[in-house]
Scaffold this motif. Sequence first.
Motif, short mmCIF file in Angstrom:
data_model
loop_
_atom_site.label_atom_id
_atom_site.label_comp_id
_atom_site.label_asym_id
_atom_site.label_seq_id
_atom_site.Cartn_x
_atom_site.Cartn_y
_atom_site.Cartn_z
N UNK A 20 0.70 -1.00 -0.03
CA UNK A 20 -0.02 -0.02 0.16
C UNK A 20 0.85 1.24 0.03
N UNK A 21 0.76 2.05 -0.98
CA UNK A 21 1.29 3.58 -1.08
C UNK A 21 0.37 4.75 -1.07
N UNK A 22 1.01 5.64 -0.66
CA UNK A 22 -0.03 6.80 -0.45
C UNK A 22 -0.10 7.48 -1.74
N UNK A 23 -1.38 7.48 -2.21
CA UNK A 23 -1.62 8.01 -3.88
C UNK A 23 -0.85 9.35 -4.02
N UNK A 59 -9.48 -9.39 6.09
CA UNK A 59 -9.21 -8.09 7.17
C UNK A 59 -9.33 -6.90 6.54
N UNK A 60 -10.79 -6.30 6.79
CA UNK A 60 -10.91 -4.84 6.26
C UNK A 60 -10.07 -3.78 6.85
N UNK A 61 -8.90 -3.32 6.28
CA UNK A 61 -8.20 -2.50 7.06
C UNK A 61 -8.99 -1.31 7.27
N UNK A 62 -8.72 -0.87 8.66
CA UNK A 62 -9.73 0.13 9.26
C UNK A 62 -10.70 -0.38 9.96
N UNK A 63 -11.19 -1.52 10.02
CA UNK A 63 -12.45 -2.21 10.65
C UNK A 63 -12.26 -1.89 12.03
N UNK A 64 -11.00 -2.10 12.77
CA UNK A 64 -10.89 -2.04 14.31
C UNK A 64 -10.50 -0.23 14.24
N UNK A 65 -9.57 0.26 13.96
CA UNK A 65 -9.14 1.47 13.91
C UNK A 65 -9.56 2.89 13.31
N UNK A 66 -10.62 2.37 12.34
CA UNK A 66 -11.13 3.61 11.52
C UNK A 66 -10.27 4.06 10.50
N UNK A 67 -9.02 3.58 10.39
CA UNK A 67 -8.04 4.09 9.45
C UNK A 67 -7.99 3.13 8.17
N UNK A 68 -9.11 3.51 7.28
CA UNK A 68 -9.57 2.70 6.27
C UNK A 68 -8.67 3.24 5.06
N UNK A 69 -8.12 2.44 4.11
CA UNK A 69 -7.41 2.73 3.04
C UNK A 69 -8.38 2.78 1.66
N UNK A 86 -2.53 2.08 -4.57
CA UNK A 86 -2.33 3.34 -4.46
C UNK A 86 -3.48 3.82 -3.65
N UNK A 87 -3.52 4.03 -2.58
CA UNK A 87 -4.37 4.40 -1.48
C UNK A 87 -4.59 5.99 -0.98
N UNK A 88 -5.56 6.32 -0.49
CA UNK A 88 -5.93 7.37 0.36
C UNK A 88 -6.09 6.87 1.68
N UNK A 89 -4.91 7.22 2.66
CA UNK A 89 -5.11 6.67 3.96
C UNK A 89 -5.84 7.61 4.85
N UNK A 90 -7.00 7.01 5.37
CA UNK A 90 -7.82 7.79 6.32
C UNK A 90 -7.12 7.86 7.69
N UNK A 91 -7.19 9.29 8.33
CA UNK A 91 -6.39 9.44 9.36
C UNK A 91 -5.30 9.59 9.38
N UNK A 92 -4.44 9.22 8.26
CA UNK A 92 -3.16 9.45 7.97
C UNK A 92 -2.19 8.49 8.74
N UNK A 93 -2.59 7.46 9.09
CA UNK A 93 -2.06 6.34 9.94
C UNK A 93 -2.48 5.03 9.20
N UNK A 94 -1.29 4.28 9.01
CA UNK A 94 -1.51 2.86 8.29
C UNK A 94 -0.80 2.05 9.38
N UNK A 95 0.06 2.27 10.17
CA UNK A 95 0.66 1.22 11.06
C UNK A 95 -0.18 1.07 12.38
N UNK A 96 -0.07 -0.13 12.90
CA UNK A 96 -0.80 -0.42 14.25
C UNK A 96 -0.08 0.16 15.54
N UNK A 97 1.20 0.79 15.29
CA UNK A 97 1.86 1.40 16.19
C UNK A 97 1.45 3.05 16.33
N UNK A 98 0.49 3.32 15.44
CA UNK A 98 0.20 4.79 15.37
C UNK A 98 1.02 5.47 14.43
N UNK A 99 1.77 4.96 13.68
CA UNK A 99 2.60 6.06 12.75
C UNK A 99 1.92 5.96 11.36
N UNK A 100 2.48 6.97 10.52
CA UNK A 100 1.84 7.05 9.09
C UNK A 100 2.17 5.51 8.36
#
Length: 137
Positions: A20-23, A59-69, A86-100
């Motif tokens: 997954x890359x930021x578009x 695993x629907x990315x963001x189903x727990x965190x809200x950080x949908x791609x 190529x995705x738009x990362x909602x919330x700007x956080x992709x990693x489970x550690x809370x990082x971009x």
Amino acid sequence: MKDWLDEIKWNADGLVPAIAQDHRTGRVLMMAWMNREALALTAAENRAIYWSRSRGKLWRKGEDSGHVQKLHELRLDCDADVVILMVEQLGGIACHTGRESCFYRVFENDAWQTVDPVLKDPGAIYSHVGTGKLHEH
């Protein structure tokens, strides 16, 4: 007509690596795995849906965190064995550690150095922190 999913070279487990890359910026956000169903649903729903090897289910990315791609473009490499989303990362956080990005460590001076800040405490993102279910990929 040939099914577009048949053109992919799935590994022995029926999976393909998905990057997954930021578009907008092109930054690599994460890598996970997709099975045929996950990739078909990703294309159909225009959002990243992976296969969680640890949980053995979609695993629907963001189903727990809200950080949908949100999917902007799907690409297949020359060997047909890796996909890029190529995705738009909602919330700007992709990693489970809370990082971009999950790729927040750089090899310098013979050690891995953390170079990206935590944007949001994982405890504030996930209700099940500490249960061993946090890391998805």
